[in-house]
Design a protein around this motif. Structure first.
Motif, short mmCIF file in Angstrom:
data_model
loop_
_atom_site.label_atom_id
_atom_site.label_comp_id
_atom_site.label_asym_id
_atom_site.label_seq_id
_atom_site.Cartn_x
_atom_site.Cartn_y
_atom_site.Cartn_z
N SER A 293 0.84 -1.20 0.00
CA SER A 293 0.00 0.00 0.00
C SER A 293 0.87 1.24 0.00
CB SER A 293 -0.93 0.02 1.21
OG SER A 293 -0.19 0.15 2.40
N ASN A 294 0.25 2.32 -0.39
CA ASN A 294 0.87 3.64 -0.27
C ASN A 294 -0.23 4.60 0.15
OD1 ASN A 294 -0.55 4.41 -2.65
ND2 ASN A 294 1.13 3.67 -3.93
N ASP A 295 -0.03 5.88 -0.01
CA ASP A 295 -1.03 6.85 0.44
C ASP A 295 -2.30 6.84 -0.39
OD1 ASP A 295 0.67 7.67 2.43
OD2 ASP A 295 1.46 9.39 1.31
N THR A 296 -2.25 6.29 -1.59
CA THR A 296 -3.40 6.38 -2.49
C THR A 296 -4.12 5.07 -2.76
OG1 THR A 296 -2.03 6.11 -4.46
CG2 THR A 296 -2.41 8.37 -3.69
N GLN A 297 -3.46 3.93 -2.55
CA GLN A 297 -4.11 2.67 -2.85
C GLN A 297 -3.48 1.51 -2.09
OE1 GLN A 297 -3.45 2.37 -7.10
NE2 GLN A 297 -1.66 1.08 -6.83
N GLY B 234 -12.76 -0.24 -6.52
CA GLY B 234 -11.50 -0.90 -6.87
C GLY B 234 -11.60 -1.67 -8.17
N THR B 235 -10.49 -2.28 -8.53
CA THR B 235 -10.45 -3.10 -9.73
C THR B 235 -9.86 -4.47 -9.40
OG1 THR B 235 -8.26 -2.24 -10.33
CG2 THR B 235 -10.16 -1.13 -11.30
N ILE C 62 -6.83 -3.98 -6.68
CA ILE C 62 -6.36 -2.63 -6.34
C ILE C 62 -7.56 -1.85 -5.82
CG2 ILE C 62 -5.35 -0.50 -7.20
CD1 ILE C 62 -4.00 -2.23 -9.40
N ILE C 63 -7.42 -1.32 -4.62
CA ILE C 63 -8.48 -0.52 -4.00
C ILE C 63 -7.91 0.84 -3.66
CG2 ILE C 63 -10.08 -0.34 -2.05
CD1 ILE C 63 -10.03 -3.40 -1.89
N PRO C 64 -8.55 1.91 -4.17
CA PRO C 64 -8.06 3.26 -3.85
C PRO C 64 -8.36 3.61 -2.40
CG PRO C 64 -10.05 3.38 -5.18
CD PRO C 64 -9.69 1.93 -5.07
N LEU C 65 -7.49 4.40 -1.82
CA LEU C 65 -7.66 4.89 -0.46
C LEU C 65 -7.83 6.40 -0.51
CD1 LEU C 65 -4.78 2.89 1.25
CD2 LEU C 65 -7.21 2.31 1.20
#
Length: 116
Positions: A35-39, A76-77, A93-96
């Protein structure tokens, strides 16, 4: 992370590993969560015999369709497909967002209704 994101990632990993055990006859499995700050991204990769389409809609399990629906509910995708040298890959992949995943879920659902 929002509990809905955690549960979705858990269920997707669980289903991917179940499919590998039941159908792929794999000898190796890689499960990666990053993960990172966006996903947040979950990747499950095996070296088995690949995907058997008749099992996608198994009545006894969650299935790829269930995974897709759960991931899509969080904007997400999900990508799933064969690997060039045998095996199968599932990527989620799920956006945060900083506002919180629950708010994003309701926004995503609202956007889907408008696009129908």
């Amino acid at each position: 992370m929002h509990p809905d994101v955690c549960l979705t990632l858990y269920r997707c990993a669980q289903e991917a590993l179940t499919n590998i055990r039941k159908h792929a006859h794999a000898t190796k499995v890689l499960l990666r969560l990053s993960s990172n700050d966006t996903q947040v991204e979950l990747t499950v990769l095996d070296n088995g015999q690949g995907y058997l389409p008749k099992h996608e809609h198994s009545a006894s399990g969650f299935g790829l369709q269930g995974m897709r629906e759960r991931v899509a509910s969080l904007c997400g995708t999900l990508r799933a497909g064969p690997e060039p040298r045998h095996g199968w890959r599932v990527e989620v992949i799920i956006p945060l967002t900083q506002q919180g995943q629950a708010e994003q879920s309701s926004t995503c659902a609202h956007q889907k209704k408008e696009n129908i």
